[in-house]
Design an enzyme around this catalytic site. Structure first.
Site, short mmCIF file in Angstrom:
data_model
loop_
_atom_site.label_atom_id
_atom_site.label_comp_id
_atom_site.label_asym_id
_atom_site.label_seq_id
_atom_site.Cartn_x
_atom_site.Cartn_y
_atom_site.Cartn_z
CG HIS A 191 -0.27 0.28 2.50
ND1 HIS A 191 0.43 -0.69 3.18
CD2 HIS A 191 -0.15 1.42 3.24
CE1 HIS A 191 0.94 -0.17 4.28
NE2 HIS A 191 0.61 1.10 4.35
C1 UD1 Z 1 -1.99 5.28 6.13
C2 UD1 Z 1 -0.66 5.67 6.77
C3 UD1 Z 1 0.32 4.52 6.67
C4 UD1 Z 1 -0.27 3.25 7.22
C5 UD1 Z 1 -1.60 2.97 6.52
C6 UD1 Z 1 -2.28 1.73 7.04
C7 UD1 Z 1 -0.09 8.08 6.59
C8 UD1 Z 1 0.81 9.04 5.93
N1 UD1 Z 1 -0.07 6.83 6.09
O1 UD1 Z 1 -1.73 5.08 4.76
O2 UD1 Z 1 1.48 4.83 7.41
O3 UD1 Z 1 0.62 2.18 7.00
O4 UD1 Z 1 -2.47 4.09 6.73
O5 UD1 Z 1 -3.33 1.35 6.16
O6 UD1 Z 1 -0.77 8.42 7.51
N2 UD1 Z 1 -9.11 5.13 1.66
C9 UD1 Z 1 -10.35 4.56 1.54
N3 UD1 Z 1 -11.01 4.24 2.67
C10 UD1 Z 1 -10.49 4.46 3.91
C11 UD1 Z 1 -9.23 5.07 4.02
C12 UD1 Z 1 -8.55 5.39 2.89
O7 UD1 Z 1 -10.84 4.33 0.45
O8 UD1 Z 1 -11.15 4.14 4.92
C13 UD1 Z 1 -8.37 5.46 0.43
C14 UD1 Z 1 -8.53 6.90 0.07
O9 UD1 Z 1 -8.64 6.99 -1.30
C15 UD1 Z 1 -7.21 7.52 0.51
C16 UD1 Z 1 -6.23 6.37 0.36
O10 UD1 Z 1 -6.98 5.20 0.65
O11 UD1 Z 1 -6.86 8.61 -0.24
C17 UD1 Z 1 -5.07 6.44 1.28
O12 UD1 Z 1 -5.49 6.60 2.65
P1 UD1 Z 1 -4.59 7.42 3.71
O13 UD1 Z 1 -5.19 7.35 5.05
O14 UD1 Z 1 -4.28 8.75 3.14
O15 UD1 Z 1 -3.23 6.65 3.69
P2 UD1 Z 1 -2.88 5.09 3.69
O16 UD1 Z 1 -2.25 4.79 2.38
O17 UD1 Z 1 -4.02 4.24 4.14
#
Ligand code: UD1
Length: 373
Positions: free
Chosen positions: A206
């Site tokens: 991821h």
């Molecule tokens: C975040 C953390 C990472 C951790 C990971 C665990 C930061 C910088 N990164 O990364 O360290 O390892 O969580 O999973 O904080 N999205 C959904 N549904 C959700 C949440 C996210 O669809 O419930 C999608 C959204 O499009 C979002 C993308 O996933 O833009 C990324 O989510 P985000 O929380 O920004 O970062 P992670 O890649 O999950």
């Protein structure tokens, strides 16, 4: 002591669970206030963790959702400032290295509130990782730094952080794993994929560095195709990864290989799946630790790790993303016996040490807090 406990993303839920349990046993001393920033919000990325880990409903939900790092961090800060003023905590407790961790540390500092950081001092040395920036800034601001491994203590000392602020307490993620392992394994998650224990591998990818770069994602997919010719791979896909694989037309390649592409899983299903697996291929930080506790060989598809103790323990190898290297290391890892590791303080008691330390420091912290308000 009123402790504002901040969570936002999947790994945070796993880390806060044992701390809240210990605080609940000492309710005459602690009043935890659980804040969910809403960084993760899907049922499969958030709600299921609360259910699996017996977490209480959050006292406060900020509901910030997704966005760029800057906008997400800024929105958490704005919402959290209001809550901090309303709740007036004695301490802000943050865990891990996600954007919610950083945002809370900045707000607490601006308001003069003491900060405790759980999982302090981990360093990859790679400032292109958003988590590395989150770690550096959070640790620079924290008043109490709880470390999982000796390397983290050395990193903090090298950065000039006073020894009396740092405590090697072990790993709260291991606490949760030890507490829930039997319940997780009893789910027999592998059966949903037609697999038998030790007869399959697990994949999670991821990180933006792997997912948002088409060449690297293509290399990883190529490696997974080859490894899956020898062994079924189960791949619960993070939403970011699913989007990238679909956009680049690579999802169909995995689906036509021996790879079971699945939705993100809850904690118990996922840990059960990992515990029964022969091999893990991942770019996650937490999974490098969990595989060490479980004794499952782990290939980390990155160029570095902030958790060197997992490599020293012998379960984790840093293999990068070059397909031939991944395939070679996978073949080697599968031939090795599974052996759970004994890492100092990863014994299921880290949360007790953390809460014990907060207890003895309580008078000092509340004094500082009343001075600054
Ligand atoms: C975040 C953390 C990472 C951790 C990971 C665990 C930061 C910088 N990164 O990364 O360290 O390892 O969580 O999973 O904080 N999205 C959904 N549904 C959700 C949440 C996210 O669809 O419930 C999608 C959204 O499009 C979002 C993308 O996933 O833009 C990324 O989510 P985000 O929380 O920004 O970062 P992670 O890649 O999950």
């Amino acid at each position: 002591m009123k402790v504002l406990c901040i969570v936002g993303a999947r790994p945070n839920f796993v880390k806060i669970a044992p701390i809240l349990s210990v605080m609940q046993l000492k309710e005459h001393l602690f009043e935890p206030v659980l804040v969910h920033t809403g960084q993760h919000y899907d049922v499969s990325m958030s709600d299921v963790f609360f259910e699996d880990l017996d977490l209480p409903e959050p006292d406060v939900e900020l509901g910030v959702g997704s966005g760029t790092h800057t906008s997400q961090t800024a929105r958490i800060m704005l919402a959290l400032e209001t809550e901090c003023r309303r709740v007036e905590p004695d301490l802000v407790l943050v865990v891990g290295d996600v954007n919610s961790t950083l945002a809370a540390a900045l707000v607490a500092t601006q308001l003069g509130l003491p900060i405790a950081h759980v999982e302090a001092g981990l360093r990859s040395g790679d400032r292109s990782m958003p988590e590395e920036i989150n770690r550096l800034v959070t640790d620079a601001l924290a008043d109490l730094l709880f470390a999982t491994e000796e390397s983290a203590v050395l990193n903090l000392r090298r950065e000039g952080i006073a020894a009396e602020k740092i405590l090697l307490v072990g790993n709260v993620m291991a606490d949760t794993l030890i507490a829930y392992k039997d319940a997780a394994v009893s789910r027999r998650t592998w059966e949903k994929f037609g697999a038998a224990p030790d007869g399959y591998g697990v994949v999670t990818i991821h990180r933006p560095a792997n997912v948002d770069n088409e060449k690297r994602l293509g290399d990883i997919v190529e490696a997974l195709e080859t490894v899956s010719a020898e062994m079924l791979l189960v791949f619960p896909v993070h939403p970011r990864t699913l989007r990238a694989l679909s956009d680049c037309g690579m999802l169909s390649r995995l689906e036509s290989a021996n790879v079971s592409v699945a939705s993100p899983m809850g904690y118990l299903d996922f840990i059960g799946l990992v515990a029964g697996s022969r091999l893990v291929l991942t770019d996650s930080g937490g999974l490098q630790e969990e595989t060490s506790v479980l004794g499952v060989p782990c290939l980390t598809l990155r160029e570095n790790t902030e958790r060197p103790v997992t490599v020293e323990a012998g379960t984790n190898r840093i293999v990068g993303t070059e397909p031939s290297e991944i395939v070679r290391e996978a073949a080697r890892a599968v031939g090795e016996p599974k052996r759970p590791c004994k890492i100092p303080y990863w014994d299921g008691k880290a949360a007790e040490r953390i809460v014990g330390a907060l207890e003895s420091l309580a008078p000092k912290l509340t004094m500082r807090c009343s001075r600054s308000s």
